[in-house]
Design an enzyme around this catalytic site. Sequence first.
Site, PDB file in Angstrom:
ATOM      1  N   SER A 113       8.290  10.630  48.505  1.00 10.69           N
ATOM      2  CA  SER A 113       8.138   9.424  47.279  1.00 10.69           C
ATOM      3  C   SER A 113       9.174   8.323  47.669  1.00 10.69           C
ATOM      4  O   SER A 113       9.578   7.582  47.020  1.00 10.69           O
ATOM      5  CB  SER A 113       8.490  10.105  46.088  1.00 10.69           C
ATOM      6  OG  SER A 113       9.720  10.854  46.089  1.00 10.69           O
ATOM      7  N   TYR A 114       9.985   8.658  48.699  1.00 11.21           N
ATOM      8  CA  TYR A 114      11.220   7.732  49.036  1.00 11.21           C
ATOM      9  C   TYR A 114      10.728   6.584  49.878  1.00 11.21           C
ATOM     10  O   TYR A 114       9.775   6.611  50.768  1.00 11.21           O
ATOM     11  CB  TYR A 114      12.092   8.419  49.953  1.00 11.21           C
ATOM     12  CG  TYR A 114      13.319   9.406  49.372  1.00 11.21           C
ATOM     13  CD1 TYR A 114      12.928   9.914  48.109  1.00 11.21           C
ATOM     14  CD2 TYR A 114      13.878  10.341  50.454  1.00 11.21           C
ATOM     15  CE1 TYR A 114      14.123  10.606  47.695  1.00 11.21           C
ATOM     16  CE2 TYR A 114      14.915  11.356  50.017  1.00 11.21           C
ATOM     17  CZ  TYR A 114      14.719  11.496  48.663  1.00 11.21           C
ATOM     18  OH  TYR A 114      15.593  12.388  48.017  1.00 11.21           O
ATOM     19  N   GLY A 115      10.923   5.472  48.975  1.00 13.25           N
ATOM     20  CA  GLY A 115      10.556   4.202  49.507  1.00 13.25           C
ATOM     21  C   GLY A 115      10.014   3.452  48.194  1.00 13.25           C
ATOM     22  O   GLY A 115       9.008   4.188  47.559  1.00 13.25           O
ATOM     23  N   GLY A 121       6.842   5.991  51.381  1.00 11.38           N
ATOM     24  CA  GLY A 121       6.624   6.863  52.189  1.00 11.38           C
ATOM     25  C   GLY A 121       7.551   6.287  53.342  1.00 11.38           C
ATOM     26  O   GLY A 121       7.405   6.823  54.646  1.00 11.38           O
TER      27      GLY A 121
END
Length: 385
Positions: A113-115, A121
């Site tokens: 979930s980073y971004g 992603g």
Amino acid sequence: MALTWSPVPTASVLSGAPPCHLRQSANYSLYPPSKLSSTNNRTVRASLRLGPLIWPWEKVKVGPLTVSPMGFGTWAWGNQLLWGYQESMDEVLQDSFNLALKNGINLFDTADSYGTGRLNGQSEKLLGKFISEFPGPSSVRENVVIATKFAAYPWRLTSGQFVNACKSSLDRLQVDKIGIGQLHWSTANYAPLQEKALWDGLVAMYEKGLVQAVGVSNYGPKQLLKIYDYLNTRGVPLCSAQVQFSLLSMGPEQMELKQVCDSLGIRVIAYSPLGLGMLTGKYNTSTLPRGPRALLFRQILPGLAPLLSLLRRIAQARGKTMSQVAINWCICKGTIPIPGIKSVKHVEENLGSLGWRLNSDEILELESAAQASTKKMVQNIFQTA
């Protein structure tokens, strides 16, 4: 030009200075004690054993994995809202990654979930790219341990969907197997029926050989015991528990969680060891970071004066920075801190957290000042009891 390790004199080690300094060299090489000349080897080993020092080449265990005593987090890689990420930063991020890896750091934490927005992603994509393009020896590249977290999105309702999420991460990371596959948060507080499916997904990832170890994030002690017992019945060891842990996040729940983990052989991974930057000494009510963090800092910083003053005093006495003292406290508490990195300067400073230890009096002083602070860090909304 690349960076290599060069041992410093024994006197520097004993004074609490970093065990190594960086020097320029035409060829990259990382020199653990076993690779040093016999004379230097004897000197370094002798000084090493005079105290409980932490050296970058001395690793710790997370289940079956061997990792550096500090890892680096990649939450900022791709996050425009909170951390101001721009794709123009990618070259600097790659230089930062290369420097970390060349200096013994092999644990990198990320999440699917980073971004933000279209960059969802992105952190995993960048980490995979940086690993594949690392210019050093392949043995160093192959020794990287990726710890990624799979989000408990409401549409991930079955174990199969969670396994598919893992496979998507594998594609973005350009690897065949992930080091630590972690459930990013528990749904027990709002969707308890979904929780068991996610646990089954972790089991399936492990049984299919997609991950080498299994961990959780944002679990409190009670929920941690539940998933530990469940995984144990399925023959899957729970190896790590990632939680917000710092001098600003050392409340009863964090300390209880640490005690439970110690009793079960679960390694605590400490995220936000610098309290989103509040423990760095770089900010005050007149100098605030950009973005949403500014509101939080404005509320909390005024209540941290005694703690920040003590951090500064200890840092000055040791020839360290406040960040290095705060991270070293996490290490002294038996956790693996994963401060975030966005620049070469971040990596260089964070590496100075290794090679020494706070003494017991300093630890007690810091914890007393933290407990006396009128403000505490806001806890993650997904944190369970």
